[in-house]
Structure formats: C-alpha cells, structure tokens
Design a protein around this motif. Sequence first.
Motif, PDB file in Angstrom:
ATOM      1  N   GLU A 216       0.822  -1.198   0.000  1.00 21.63           N
ATOM      2  CA  GLU A 216       0.000   0.000   0.000  1.00 21.63           C
ATOM      3  C   GLU A 216       0.849   1.238   0.000  1.00 21.63           C
ATOM      4  O   GLU A 216       0.603   2.188  -0.702  1.00 21.63           O
ATOM      5  N   ARG A 217       1.868   1.178   0.846  1.00 19.57           N
ATOM      6  CA  ARG A 217       2.590   2.405   1.139  1.00 19.57           C
ATOM      7  C   ARG A 217       3.355   2.956  -0.057  1.00 19.57           C
ATOM      8  O   ARG A 217       3.734   4.109  -0.058  1.00 19.57           O
ATOM      9  N   SER A 218       3.540   2.117  -1.054  1.00 24.77           N
ATOM     10  CA  SER A 218       4.285   2.623  -2.188  1.00 24.77           C
ATOM     11  C   SER A 218       3.554   3.807  -2.807  1.00 24.77           C
ATOM     12  O   SER A 218       4.156   4.642  -3.447  1.00 24.77           O
ATOM     13  N   GLY A 219       2.247   3.864  -2.611  1.00 27.07           N
ATOM     14  CA  GLY A 219       1.496   5.040  -3.033  1.00 27.07           C
ATOM     15  C   GLY A 219       1.588   5.305  -4.513  1.00 27.07           C
ATOM     16  O   GLY A 219       0.658   5.060  -5.269  1.00 27.07           O
ATOM     17  N   GLY A 220       2.707   5.809  -4.938  1.00 27.91           N
ATOM     18  CA  GLY A 220       2.823   6.178  -6.335  1.00 27.91           C
ATOM     19  C   GLY A 220       2.909   4.970  -7.251  1.00 27.91           C
ATOM     20  O   GLY A 220       3.190   5.114  -8.430  1.00 27.91           O
ATOM     21  N   GLY A 221       2.671   3.816  -6.730  1.00 28.00           N
ATOM     22  CA  GLY A 221       2.780   2.606  -7.499  1.00 28.00           C
ATOM     23  C   GLY A 221       2.138   2.703  -8.872  1.00 28.00           C
ATOM     24  O   GLY A 221       2.829   2.679  -9.877  1.00 28.00           O
ATOM     25  N   ASP A 222       0.824   2.848  -8.899  1.00 32.31           N
ATOM     26  CA  ASP A 222       0.192   2.952 -10.202  1.00 32.31           C
ATOM     27  C   ASP A 222      -0.397   4.337 -10.390  1.00 32.31           C
ATOM     28  O   ASP A 222      -0.807   4.994  -9.447  1.00 32.31           O
ATOM     29  N   ARG A 223      -0.461   4.733 -11.626  1.00 37.27           N
ATOM     30  CA  ARG A 223      -0.970   6.058 -11.932  1.00 37.27           C
ATOM     31  C   ARG A 223      -2.464   6.085 -11.697  1.00 37.27           C
ATOM     32  O   ARG A 223      -3.135   5.066 -11.895  1.00 37.27           O
ATOM     33  N   PRO A 224      -2.985   7.211 -11.311  1.00 31.87           N
ATOM     34  CA  PRO A 224      -4.431   7.359 -11.171  1.00 31.87           C
ATOM     35  C   PRO A 224      -5.067   7.656 -12.524  1.00 31.87           C
ATOM     36  O   PRO A 224      -6.089   8.288 -12.612  1.00 31.87           O
ATOM     37  N   ARG A 225      -4.440   7.229 -13.586  1.00 33.15           N
ATOM     38  CA  ARG A 225      -4.975   7.513 -14.917  1.00 33.15           C
ATOM     39  C   ARG A 225      -6.028   6.479 -15.260  1.00 33.15           C
ATOM     40  O   ARG A 225      -5.802   5.562 -16.020  1.00 33.15           O
ATOM     41  N   ASP A 226      -7.216   6.627 -14.636  1.00 39.60           N
ATOM     42  CA  ASP A 226      -8.284   5.655 -14.803  1.00 39.60           C
ATOM     43  C   ASP A 226      -8.898   5.820 -16.190  1.00 39.60           C
ATOM     44  O   ASP A 226      -8.251   6.223 -17.126  1.00 39.60           O
ATOM     45  N   ARG A 227     -10.172   5.562 -16.228  1.00 39.55           N
ATOM     46  CA  ARG A 227     -10.894   5.807 -17.483  1.00 39.55           C
ATOM     47  C   ARG A 227     -11.012   7.308 -17.654  1.00 39.55           C
ATOM     48  O   ARG A 227     -10.868   8.072 -16.720  1.00 39.55           O
ATOM     49  N   LEU A 228     -11.312   7.691 -18.849  1.00 36.26           N
ATOM     50  CA  LEU A 228     -11.365   9.138 -19.115  1.00 36.26           C
ATOM     51  C   LEU A 228     -12.647   9.729 -18.540  1.00 36.26           C
ATOM     52  O   LEU A 228     -13.689   9.078 -18.523  1.00 36.26           O
ATOM     53  N   PRO A 229     -12.556  10.941 -18.025  1.00 38.95           N
ATOM     54  CA  PRO A 229     -13.697  11.533 -17.334  1.00 38.95           C
ATOM     55  C   PRO A 229     -14.832  11.871 -18.297  1.00 38.95           C
ATOM     56  O   PRO A 229     -14.603  12.132 -19.475  1.00 38.95           O
ATOM     57  N   SER A 230     -16.036  11.853 -17.751  1.00 36.09           N
ATOM     58  CA  SER A 230     -17.208  12.157 -18.569  1.00 36.09           C
ATOM     59  C   SER A 230     -17.364  13.667 -18.710  1.00 36.09           C
ATOM     60  O   SER A 230     -16.790  14.441 -17.949  1.00 36.09           O
ATOM     61  N   ALA A 231     -18.154  14.060 -19.671  1.00 34.28           N
ATOM     62  CA  ALA A 231     -18.370  15.489 -19.916  1.00 34.28           C
ATOM     63  C   ALA A 231     -19.004  16.162 -18.699  1.00 34.28           C
ATOM     64  O   ALA A 231     -18.624  17.265 -18.329  1.00 34.28           O
ATOM     65  N   ALA A 232     -19.948  15.478 -18.078  1.00 31.81           N
ATOM     66  CA  ALA A 232     -20.639  16.083 -16.940  1.00 31.81           C
ATOM     67  C   ALA A 232     -19.680  16.302 -15.774  1.00 31.81           C
ATOM     68  O   ALA A 232     -19.705  17.337 -15.104  1.00 31.81           O
ATOM     69  N   TRP A 233     -18.820  15.319 -15.559  1.00 31.37           N
ATOM     70  CA  TRP A 233     -17.851  15.445 -14.480  1.00 31.37           C
ATOM     71  C   TRP A 233     -16.875  16.593 -14.773  1.00 31.37           C
ATOM     72  O   TRP A 233     -16.634  17.452 -13.931  1.00 31.37           O
ATOM     73  N   LEU A 234     -16.372  16.608 -15.973  1.00 32.25           N
ATOM     74  CA  LEU A 234     -15.463  17.673 -16.368  1.00 32.25           C
ATOM     75  C   LEU A 234     -16.130  19.032 -16.232  1.00 32.25           C
ATOM     76  O   LEU A 234     -15.516  20.005 -15.781  1.00 32.25           O
ATOM     77  N   LEU A 235     -17.385  19.069 -16.605  1.00 35.64           N
ATOM     78  CA  LEU A 235     -18.134  20.311 -16.539  1.00 35.64           C
ATOM     79  C   LEU A 235     -18.135  20.850 -15.117  1.00 35.64           C
ATOM     80  O   LEU A 235     -17.856  22.028 -14.872  1.00 35.64           O
ATOM     81  N   ALA A 236     -18.436  19.968 -14.179  1.00 36.32           N
ATOM     82  CA  ALA A 236     -18.490  20.391 -12.783  1.00 36.32           C
ATOM     83  C   ALA A 236     -17.112  20.820 -12.303  1.00 36.32           C
ATOM     84  O   ALA A 236     -16.957  21.851 -11.635  1.00 36.32           O
ATOM     85  N   GLN A 237     -16.098  20.049 -12.664  1.00 39.48           N
ATOM     86  CA  GLN A 237     -14.743  20.353 -12.205  1.00 39.48           C
ATOM     87  C   GLN A 237     -14.236  21.660 -12.787  1.00 39.48           C
ATOM     88  O   GLN A 237     -13.774  22.551 -12.069  1.00 39.48           O
ATOM     89  N   VAL A 238     -14.297  21.742 -14.105  1.00 38.77           N
ATOM     90  CA  VAL A 238     -13.784  22.928 -14.779  1.00 38.77           C
ATOM     91  C   VAL A 238     -14.618  24.155 -14.395  1.00 38.77           C
ATOM     92  O   VAL A 238     -14.077  25.239 -14.184  1.00 38.77           O
ATOM     93  N   GLY A 239     -15.913  23.957 -14.276  1.00 40.11           N
ATOM     94  CA  GLY A 239     -16.780  25.067 -13.892  1.00 40.11           C
ATOM     95  C   GLY A 239     -16.452  25.578 -12.500  1.00 40.11           C
ATOM     96  O   GLY A 239     -16.375  26.778 -12.264  1.00 40.11           O
ATOM     97  N   ALA A 240     -16.233  24.654 -11.586  1.00 35.73           N
ATOM     98  CA  ALA A 240     -15.884  25.061 -10.223  1.00 35.73           C
ATOM     99  C   ALA A 240     -14.555  25.806 -10.218  1.00 35.73           C
ATOM    100  O   ALA A 240     -14.383  26.808  -9.524  1.00 35.73           O
TER     101      ALA A 240
END
Lengths: 175, 175
Positions: free
Chosen positions: A7-31
């Motif tokens: 667990e502690r390695s933390g940076g083990g794998d990238r958080p590059r999951d699936r690509l974000p949806s438009a609605a999610w991006l909208l909320a993030q970028v808008g905020a």
Amino acid sequence: MARRRTERSGGGDRPRDRLPSAAWLLAQVGAHAAAKFAERLSALGLSPPHAGILWALSTSGGLSQQALAEHLDVLPSRLVALVDELEERGLVERRDNPDDRRTYALHLTSPGRTMLEAIGRIARTHQESISEGLDAGEREQLAALLLRIADQQGLRRGVHPGFRSLGRGRRRKER
Amino acid sequence: MARRRTERSGGGDRPRDRLPSAAWLLAQVGAHAAAKFAERLSALGLSPPHAGILWALSTSGGLSQQALAEHLDVLPSRLVALVDELEERGLVERRDNPDDRRTYALHLTSPGRTMLEAIGRIARTHQESISEGLDAGEREQLAALLLRIADQQGLRRGVHPGFRSLGRGRRRKER
DNA sequence: CATGAATCATTCATATTATGAACGATTCTT
DNA sequence: AAGAATCGTTCATAATATGAATGATTCATG
C-alpha cells in the motif's frame, strides 16, 4: 479490484483511470472557473454576488431588492447584507421609491459604474486565462455548446450558489 | 413594480443583454451540473465528497487518510468526518497499517463496492441528463474542449469545493 | 374608507462547512 | 535516546444557506 499489497508505495500505479465524462469535467472545470474568478474579484474586495448585483443594476437600475433577489436567485435575507456592503462602499444607492414606500429603488452610483468597469477588465482577463490554449473557433464552439446546455437545462442568469467569497459585517437600518 | 426609465434606454423588460462569455457559462453550467449531481447522489444518502472517496478507494485501496485527503484536495480534518460517516454505514474500512501504526489503510468493503455501482448508475443518468440535446459528436467535442482546459489549468481529480451536500453528526474515536 | 391579506426589507435562529491551531501517539533523523 | 516531523483527531472561529418571524406599508374588497 483488490489492489495488491505494498500500500505504502502510493505512487505505485498512476491514477490515470478511465477518461472523465463530460458532466464530471463540466463540474470540475466550472468550479475551477468560478473559484478563479472569485479570487480575481477579491482584489477589488468584491465577491461574485456583489459583482452580479452591480452588473444587474447597470442595465436595470431602480430595481427593488425583492426583484433583484429573484433576478439573481439569491434569498432576500441574504441580499440585505450584500446591498449593505455595496452601499457602505458607496457603489450602490438605496433611493426611496415614491410609488411604494415599502421598497427601495436600487441604483448604481458613479463610483459604482467605475467599479463595474474594473470588474469588466477582470472578467476579460479571466476569460482570456480560462480559454487560454483554445483558438477563437474553439472558444466559440465551447460557448455554443454550453449555451445549448444552459438553455436546455433552463438556467437563469443569477450567480449560481457554489461560489466562494469574502464577506464582512452587517449594518443597521431603522425605519 | 414600476420599472422606471433608467439610464439605459435599451433596458426594457427583456433581460436579453449581450451574450454570455465562455468563462461565465462555464461557471454557471458547471455549478448547475454539480448541484444536480449532488441532488441525485443524495438519494443514496451520499454527498459528492463521499462519492469521491469511494471512487478513489476503488482504484487505490489501502491509502492513508492523509494521502486520500491530498488526492481529493480535502482538508484532513474534514476527511475524518467523511470517513467516519462511510465507515458507520459499512462502506469503508479503517484497517490498521502494520508498517506504520500512525496511519490507517482505507479499504472499500463489499457493500462499498455495491454502493459504488449504484453511484455509477447515477453518474450515467446524470451524464445523460446534462448532455441531453447534444448528439454524440457534440458530446465528444465538449469533453475534448473541457479536457484541454482542465489540463491547461492544471486541475486535479479531486472533488472541487463548491458543491452542496448533506452531512450529519460526528463520532468518537479513541486511541 | 375600514380592515384583513399580501408584500417588502429586515432580523433572528439554526444548520452546515471551511479553515487552521492544537494535541497525543507514533515514526523518523541523527 | 532526544528532538523534529507526521498522522489522525479534536476544537474554536468564521462564513453562508435557509426559512421563520416582524414591523411597515400597500392592496383588495366590500
């Protein structure tokens, strides 16, 4: 699903999951856009609701607080404090309404108009900063898409809650 | 509500001022999207930060609270209450970390994974609702533009402050 | 032209959240 | 082993949202 150990390695794998949806991006970028605008605005000692009031009064002077509150989608009880602050700084005037002594007629003062120009400059800077990296055509495209969504979702022009601000004290007002 | 003559003769009754800028629309539409998503989530008794935690743990189980707080851009002191609530509902587990007894290793439980699926369904419904009125090509276009802005502005994947939620009480935790 | 209902600006009380200081337990550094 | 740093947690302070309540004024209608 269960991740491996280490667990502690933390940076083990990238958080590059699936690509974000438009609605999610909208909320993030808008905020982000809202927060950054609020931050820039704070250099003038104003919050987004303050700016919204000045803006509204620039085209619709003489509004009552009630009408303004509905226009901006703010609770009347909240508007009291906002107008108090703007009035204290001499940017807005509460004139008596001769036709209805229950209400005020809100008006921009001359300093208020000057302040509005400063807000305009900040808004342009902000706009430029946000859409930096997009060419003119893409900006238009983005605005058009957003406008479609806004219309389709029935959005008002009010300063949507979900902003940050400053805010200080109150004031008294006797009848 | 006599709207008297104002400085701007064009005032009229139509609030059809100049057309809004992309940055303004972004903040408005984004706030709307965030608010609507929060509303849908509340049907599960969750707030957006809750969902963000579950989501993060689904791919990065075993994180410490500190790491999670930074990942989500939430204050550690705030995260305590959020994890408390999720743990109370059995969605998340605070396992002891044998390597560092100061920290916990946060893990999704089986009910937590089930809840995550429900969140996924809500997210899809939300996505559909927001981009209703846009065809597939336009949705892609929008997502691409927003992603460009997000990258260019250096946005994290955290749940940006500026959301609404619910939230209830606290809990105790003795060492 | 009375009088009760409605409206307006305002105050008040309650609930939630952000924010950062402080604390005890634990680990790291040297 | 001593002191600095980190972690989860608690606590205090400030800001805001929200809606009920209030006093002044206007409106509707007999």
